[in-house]
Design an enzyme around this catalytic site. Structure first.
Site, PDB file in Angstrom:
ATOM      1  N   ARG A   1      52.969  32.379  38.722  1.00  0.00           N
ATOM      2  CA  ARG A   1      52.868  33.337  37.618  1.00  0.00           C
ATOM      3  C   ARG A   1      53.423  34.693  38.012  1.00  0.00           C
ATOM      4  NH1 ARG A   1      48.153  30.779  34.861  1.00  0.00           N
ATOM      5  NH2 ARG A   1      47.700  31.832  32.906  1.00  0.00           N
TER       6      ARG A   1
ATOM      7  N   ARG B   1      46.059  39.057  28.070  1.00  0.00           N
ATOM      8  CA  ARG B   1      46.722  37.919  28.723  1.00  0.00           C
ATOM      9  C   ARG B   1      48.192  37.819  28.307  1.00  0.00           C
ATOM     10  NH1 ARG B   1      43.246  33.104  26.992  1.00  0.00           N
ATOM     11  NH2 ARG B   1      44.539  31.854  28.361  1.00  0.00           N
TER      12      ARG B   1
HETATM   13  P1  AMP Z   1      45.088  29.633  32.459  1.00  0.00           P
HETATM   14  O1  AMP Z   1      44.022  28.643  32.184  1.00  0.00           O
HETATM   15  O2  AMP Z   1      46.295  29.057  33.168  1.00  0.00           O
HETATM   16  O3  AMP Z   1      45.477  30.445  31.252  1.00  0.00           O
HETATM   17  O4  AMP Z   1      44.472  30.682  33.536  1.00  0.00           O
HETATM   18  C1  AMP Z   1      43.297  31.399  33.242  1.00  0.00           C
HETATM   19  C2  AMP Z   1      43.202  32.623  34.131  1.00  0.00           C
HETATM   20  O5  AMP Z   1      43.179  32.222  35.525  1.00  0.00           O
HETATM   21  C3  AMP Z   1      44.370  33.603  34.036  1.00  0.00           C
HETATM   22  O6  AMP Z   1      44.228  34.489  32.930  1.00  0.00           O
HETATM   23  C4  AMP Z   1      44.235  34.322  35.386  1.00  0.00           C
HETATM   24  O7  AMP Z   1      43.144  35.223  35.378  1.00  0.00           O
HETATM   25  C5  AMP Z   1      43.869  33.181  36.328  1.00  0.00           C
HETATM   26  N1  AMP Z   1      45.068  32.518  36.892  1.00  0.00           N
HETATM   27  C6  AMP Z   1      45.450  31.233  36.692  1.00  0.00           C
HETATM   28  N2  AMP Z   1      46.574  30.959  37.369  1.00  0.00           N
HETATM   29  C7  AMP Z   1      46.924  32.093  38.014  1.00  0.00           C
HETATM   30  C8  AMP Z   1      48.012  32.446  38.860  1.00  0.00           C
HETATM   31  N3  AMP Z   1      48.980  31.574  39.185  1.00  0.00           N
HETATM   32  N4  AMP Z   1      48.046  33.724  39.341  1.00  0.00           N
HETATM   33  C9  AMP Z   1      47.072  34.607  39.041  1.00  0.00           C
HETATM   34  N5  AMP Z   1      46.040  34.347  38.238  1.00  0.00           N
HETATM   35  C10 AMP Z   1      45.953  33.100  37.709  1.00  0.00           C
END
Ligand code: AMP
Length: 236
Positions: free
Chosen positions: A85, A179
């Site tokens: 990310r 986000r």
């Molecule tokens: P997601 O379910 O992929 O939308 O991830 C939920 C949350 O997890 C994100 O809003 C971040 O806070 C954290 N997160 C997930 N993947 C990453 C990543 N590769 N780098 C940093 N934070 C992450």
């Protein structure tokens, strides 16, 4: 086969990667799922990262990289959902392994906000039930979105285990904006990084139809890539 699935929050990455996992027997590595699980279990890592998720901010690179590095050890067939990310994460990933393709999901912000706000998950921590109450029919800049809702059979109860459905904390309106902003600022440069590098093929699709149709399009592109690489005596 080693894949990355990349797209803004709410673009269906989790759903598509689950279907691709079944189709190709891939290990699905979702950093978001890993972090939510750590938080639910109240681990040291969970406590450390809880606030980042609550506020829709990115977990620091060193923490994420350590988690993914451990997960990837010895794996040959996987799909990364939600990683990398940041450009820093992408660079470290390059040093660990060679990715075969990046699946990039496109969607307009207005649609993403509607989809995220309408997402409902099962309240049972052991269940991965996932639903959506939005019914979207709209054309934006020539892209026609037809996205029917994914409703449970019984009024707001999970089909898999019967538990009530809830909204994820970070799917609430104030966090959604954050986000999406984080995606624009920190994650889009990842695509620029890979585009400039030019060594990993992109599979680009729009999130404008139900998951089965989008996944079929992705599968067709994967099969095309596979046949191209087998013509070159390489396998993916
Ligand atoms: P997601 O379910 O992929 O939308 O991830 C939920 C949350 O997890 C994100 O809003 C971040 O806070 C954290 N997160 C997930 N993947 C990453 C990543 N590769 N780098 C940093 N934070 C992450």
């Amino acid at each position: 086969m080693k894949l990355i699935i990349f797209g803004p929050p709410g673009s269906g990455k989790g759903t598509y990667s689950m279907r691709l996992r079944e189709r190709y027997g891939l290990e699905k590595i979702s950093t978001g799922d890993i972090f939510r699980d750590e938080i639910k279990r109240g681990t040291i890592l969970g406590k450390k990262i809880e606030n980042y998720l609550k506020e829709g901010k990115l977990v620091p690179d060193d923490v994420v990289i350590e988690v993914v590095r451990r997960k990837l050890e010895g794996l040959e067939n996987f799909i990364l959902d939600g990683f990398p990310r940041t450009v820093e994460q992408a660079k470290v990933l390059d040093s660990i392994t060679k990715i075969d393709a990046i699946i990039k999901i496109n969607a307009h912000k207005e649609i993403l906000i509607k989809k995220i706000s309408a997402r409902r998950i099962c309240s049972n921590p052991k269940c991965d039930g996932n639903y959506n109450v939005a019914d979207i029919k709209k054309t934006i800049e020539g892209i026609e979105y037809i996205l029917p809702p994914l409703l449970p059979k019984n009024d707001m109860k999970c089909d898999k285990c019967g538990s009530p459905l809830i909204q994820r904390d970070d799917d609430k309106p104030e966090v959604i904006e954050e986000r999406l902003k984080v995606y624009e600022q920190q994650s889009k440069p990842v695509i620029e990084y890979y585009t400039k590098k030019g060594t990993i093929p992109f599979i680009e699709v729009w999130m404008n139809r139900p998951p089965e149709e989008v996944v079929e399009n992705i599968v067709k592109s994967i099969e095309k890539l596979k046949s191209c690489s087998s013509n070159r005596n390489q396998s993916i």
